[in-house]
Design a protein around this motif. Structure first.
Motif, mmCIF file in Angstrom:
data_model
loop_
_atom_site.group_PDB
_atom_site.id
_atom_site.type_symbol
_atom_site.label_atom_id
_atom_site.label_comp_id
_atom_site.label_asym_id
_atom_site.label_seq_id
_atom_site.Cartn_x
_atom_site.Cartn_y
_atom_site.Cartn_z
ATOM 1 N N GLU A 144 0.812 -1.215 0.000
ATOM 2 C CA GLU A 144 0.000 0.000 0.000
ATOM 3 C C GLU A 144 0.847 1.267 0.000
ATOM 4 O O GLU A 144 0.297 2.375 0.000
ATOM 5 C CB GLU A 144 -0.943 -0.008 1.203
ATOM 6 C CG GLU A 144 -1.954 -1.153 1.180
ATOM 7 C CD GLU A 144 -2.831 -1.189 2.411
ATOM 8 O OE1 GLU A 144 -3.726 -0.318 2.521
ATOM 9 O OE2 GLU A 144 -2.628 -2.082 3.276
ATOM 10 N N ASP A 145 2.172 1.084 0.029
ATOM 11 C CA ASP A 145 3.113 2.208 -0.030
ATOM 12 C C ASP A 145 2.847 3.213 1.086
ATOM 13 O O ASP A 145 2.881 4.428 0.877
ATOM 14 C CB ASP A 145 3.029 2.896 -1.408
ATOM 15 C CG ASP A 145 4.162 3.890 -1.648
ATOM 16 O OD1 ASP A 145 5.265 3.670 -1.119
ATOM 17 O OD2 ASP A 145 3.925 4.896 -2.365
ATOM 18 N N ALA A 146 2.594 2.685 2.290
ATOM 19 C CA ALA A 146 2.215 3.588 3.383
ATOM 20 C C ALA A 146 2.507 2.958 4.735
ATOM 21 O O ALA A 146 2.432 1.735 4.914
ATOM 22 C CB ALA A 146 0.735 3.931 3.290
ATOM 23 N N GLY A 147 2.825 3.823 5.703
ATOM 24 C CA GLY A 147 2.956 3.395 7.083
ATOM 25 C C GLY A 147 4.340 3.629 7.661
ATOM 26 O O GLY A 147 5.232 4.161 7.005
ATOM 27 N N PHE A 148 4.506 3.235 8.921
ATOM 28 C CA PHE A 148 5.750 3.493 9.652
ATOM 29 C C PHE A 148 6.310 2.211 10.250
ATOM 30 O O PHE A 148 5.588 1.235 10.499
ATOM 31 C CB PHE A 148 5.511 4.506 10.776
ATOM 32 C CG PHE A 148 4.713 3.949 11.924
ATOM 33 C CD1 PHE A 148 5.358 3.277 12.973
ATOM 34 C CD2 PHE A 148 3.336 4.066 11.975
ATOM 35 C CE1 PHE A 148 4.634 2.739 14.032
ATOM 36 C CE2 PHE A 148 2.604 3.523 13.029
ATOM 37 C CZ PHE A 148 3.255 2.863 14.055
ATOM 38 N N GLN A 149 7.615 2.240 10.502
ATOM 39 C CA GLN A 149 8.328 1.185 11.238
ATOM 40 C C GLN A 149 9.256 1.869 12.233
ATOM 41 O O GLN A 149 10.116 2.654 11.829
ATOM 42 C CB GLN A 149 9.165 0.321 10.300
ATOM 43 C CG GLN A 149 8.405 -0.348 9.182
ATOM 44 C CD GLN A 149 9.357 -0.856 8.112
ATOM 45 O OE1 GLN A 149 10.254 -0.152 7.670
ATOM 46 N NE2 GLN A 149 9.150 -2.088 7.680
ATOM 47 N N ASP A 178 0.729 10.487 2.776
ATOM 48 C CA ASP A 178 -0.455 9.724 3.181
ATOM 49 C C ASP A 178 0.033 8.418 3.802
ATOM 50 O O ASP A 178 0.534 7.535 3.106
ATOM 51 C CB ASP A 178 -1.369 9.450 1.999
ATOM 52 C CG ASP A 178 -2.730 8.919 2.432
ATOM 53 O OD1 ASP A 178 -2.842 8.433 3.572
ATOM 54 O OD2 ASP A 178 -3.672 8.979 1.625
ATOM 55 N N LEU A 179 -0.085 8.299 5.114
ATOM 56 C CA LEU A 179 0.427 7.154 5.857
ATOM 57 C C LEU A 179 -0.609 6.058 6.062
ATOM 58 O O LEU A 179 -0.308 5.011 6.631
ATOM 59 C CB LEU A 179 0.933 7.619 7.225
ATOM 60 C CG LEU A 179 2.009 8.707 7.205
ATOM 61 C CD1 LEU A 179 2.200 9.276 8.603
ATOM 62 C CD2 LEU A 179 3.318 8.166 6.660
ATOM 63 N N ARG A 180 -1.817 6.247 5.563
ATOM 64 C CA ARG A 180 -2.908 5.306 5.825
ATOM 65 C C ARG A 180 -2.683 3.956 5.145
ATOM 66 O O ARG A 180 -2.266 3.894 3.996
ATOM 67 C CB ARG A 180 -4.244 5.877 5.344
ATOM 68 C CG ARG A 180 -4.758 7.062 6.143
ATOM 69 C CD ARG A 180 -5.986 7.642 5.510
ATOM 70 N NE ARG A 180 -5.697 8.232 4.201
ATOM 71 C CZ ARG A 180 -6.601 8.813 3.422
ATOM 72 N NH1 ARG A 180 -7.868 8.855 3.803
ATOM 73 N NH2 ARG A 180 -6.236 9.332 2.270
ATOM 74 N N ASN A 181 -2.983 2.893 5.882
ATOM 75 C CA ASN A 181 -3.017 1.555 5.305
ATOM 76 C C ASN A 181 -4.018 0.709 6.079
ATOM 77 O O ASN A 181 -4.581 1.168 7.079
ATOM 78 C CB ASN A 181 -1.618 0.916 5.294
ATOM 79 C CG ASN A 181 -1.025 0.769 6.682
ATOM 80 O OD1 ASN A 181 -1.632 0.195 7.581
ATOM 81 N ND2 ASN A 181 0.170 1.327 6.880
ATOM 82 N N THR A 182 -4.220 -0.513 5.627
ATOM 83 C CA THR A 182 -5.250 -1.369 6.230
ATOM 84 C C THR A 182 -4.665 -2.551 6.997
ATOM 85 O O THR A 182 -5.399 -3.458 7.375
ATOM 86 C CB THR A 182 -6.194 -1.893 5.142
ATOM 87 O OG1 THR A 182 -5.436 -2.612 4.148
ATOM 88 C CG2 THR A 182 -6.935 -0.745 4.467
ATOM 89 N N VAL A 183 -3.358 -2.536 7.261
ATOM 90 C CA VAL A 183 -2.760 -3.628 8.027
ATOM 91 C C VAL A 183 -2.921 -3.369 9.520
ATOM 92 O O VAL A 183 -3.189 -2.245 9.952
ATOM 93 C CB VAL A 183 -1.263 -3.802 7.675
ATOM 94 C CG1 VAL A 183 -1.084 -4.067 6.188
ATOM 95 C CG2 VAL A 183 -0.450 -2.585 8.097
ATOM 96 N N ASP A 184 -2.758 -4.408 10.304
ATOM 97 C CA ASP A 184 -2.819 -4.282 11.751
ATOM 98 C C ASP A 184 -1.549 -3.613 12.276
ATOM 99 O O ASP A 184 -0.518 -3.564 11.591
ATOM 100 C CB ASP A 184 -2.982 -5.654 12.406
ATOM 101 C CG ASP A 184 -4.311 -6.309 12.070
ATOM 102 O OD1 ASP A 184 -5.259 -5.582 11.715
ATOM 103 O OD2 ASP A 184 -4.378 -7.550 12.157
ATOM 104 N N LEU A 185 -1.643 -3.109 13.490
ATOM 105 C CA LEU A 185 -0.483 -2.568 14.196
ATOM 106 C C LEU A 185 0.172 -3.689 14.995
ATOM 107 O O LEU A 185 -0.514 -4.403 15.731
ATOM 108 C CB LEU A 185 -0.926 -1.443 15.142
ATOM 109 C CG LEU A 185 0.087 -0.966 16.190
ATOM 110 C CD1 LEU A 185 1.242 -0.232 15.528
ATOM 111 C CD2 LEU A 185 -0.595 -0.080 17.226
ATOM 112 N N TYR A 186 1.486 -3.833 14.832
ATOM 113 C CA TYR A 186 2.229 -4.855 15.563
ATOM 114 C C TYR A 186 3.254 -4.203 16.485
ATOM 115 O O TYR A 186 3.922 -3.252 16.094
ATOM 116 C CB TYR A 186 2.948 -5.803 14.602
ATOM 117 C CG TYR A 186 2.026 -6.783 13.920
ATOM 118 C CD1 TYR A 186 1.799 -8.047 14.464
ATOM 119 C CD2 TYR A 186 1.373 -6.443 12.739
ATOM 120 C CE1 TYR A 186 0.945 -8.944 13.849
ATOM 121 C CE2 TYR A 186 0.515 -7.337 12.116
ATOM 122 C CZ TYR A 186 0.307 -8.588 12.681
ATOM 123 O OH TYR A 186 -0.544 -9.473 12.075
#
Length: 230
Positions: free
Chosen positions: A99-104, A171-179
């Motif tokens: 989704e080309d989005a989110g953080f680690q 745009d950091l939005r995605n539909t995966v869970d937070l781990y």
């Protein structure tokens, strides 16, 4: 004995207190219902600091995806961690390459903290590593902050590195869970006490406030903790 009071800055969408003895569920104190399910990660009570002990093999906490975690242009991720293991390990992530989005939020093989991720641009982003080595066996506040084009890493209330991507359509939005405690095979080894997420970039003064108040009131508390949202 009176409760210990801490005022949480506005925009908190997740506050998991891993110092609480709540079995296989870690409850979200933000009011958004983002509770975490625990696999392994037993509660450890070795004063003055307590939290969930992650074994570096398969322990984790997972929080189901929710609308309140669909954050776009700005985010602050706060974690209090303690580890002696110098290896690449994930503190927390809500990241999707597809989704080309989110953080680690990671600790690197050099023992330093770093914020990585994707912002919808097609590029993999990084804050750069912290200057502090956080694998010294002490409890550290590690913060990843994104403010549109700025990707920053903070340790113990101080900004230690950042990257200006120049990209304004973040745009950091995605539909995966937070781990918490894992990404792929990069499992965390050590103690995690608190994880918070804010849907905005906290100010430097707010970050300093959280660092000082959590040190005083949360991890050395001798009375029940009372939380008040600003």
């Amino acid at each position: 004995m009176v409760n210990q009071m801490i005022k949480i800055p506005r925009g908190c969408v997740l506050w998991l207190d891993l110092t609480e003895d709540t079995g296989n569920i870690v409850y979200d104190h933000s009011g958004h219902g983002n509770n975490g399910k625990v696999k392994g990660a037993v509660l450890e009570k070795r004063l003055p600091y307590i939290g969930r002990r992650f074994d570096g093999v398969d322990d984790l906490v997972v929080v189901a995806d929710s609308e309140s975690l669909h954050i776009t242009k700005a985010i602050t991720v706060v974690a209090w961690v303690k580890t002696k293991v110098v290896a690449t390990q994930c503190i927390a992530h809500k990241y999707s390459a597809d989704e080309d989005a989110g953080f680690q939020l990671f600790i690197t093989s050099a023992g330093k903290a770093v914020l990585n991720g994707r912002d919808g641009s097609g590029y993999y982003r990084t804050s750069g590593e912290s200057t502090t080595i956080v694998t010294d066996g002490n409890l550290h506040q590690i913060i990843g902050r994104i403010n549109v084009n700025l990707w920053e890493i903070w340790v113990d209330g101080v900004k230690e590195n950042y990257t200006d991507t120049g990209y304004q359509n973040t745009d950091l939005r995605n539909t995966v869970d937070l781990y918490i405690g894992t990404y792929s095979s990069y499992y965390f080894t050590g103690l995690i006490s608190v994880v918070q997420i804010y849907n905005r970039a906290l100010s430097a003064s707010e970050i300093k406030y959280l660092y000082e108040e959590f040190q005083k009131r949360v991890f050395r508390r001798i009375a029940p903790l009372e939380i008040r949202m600003r």
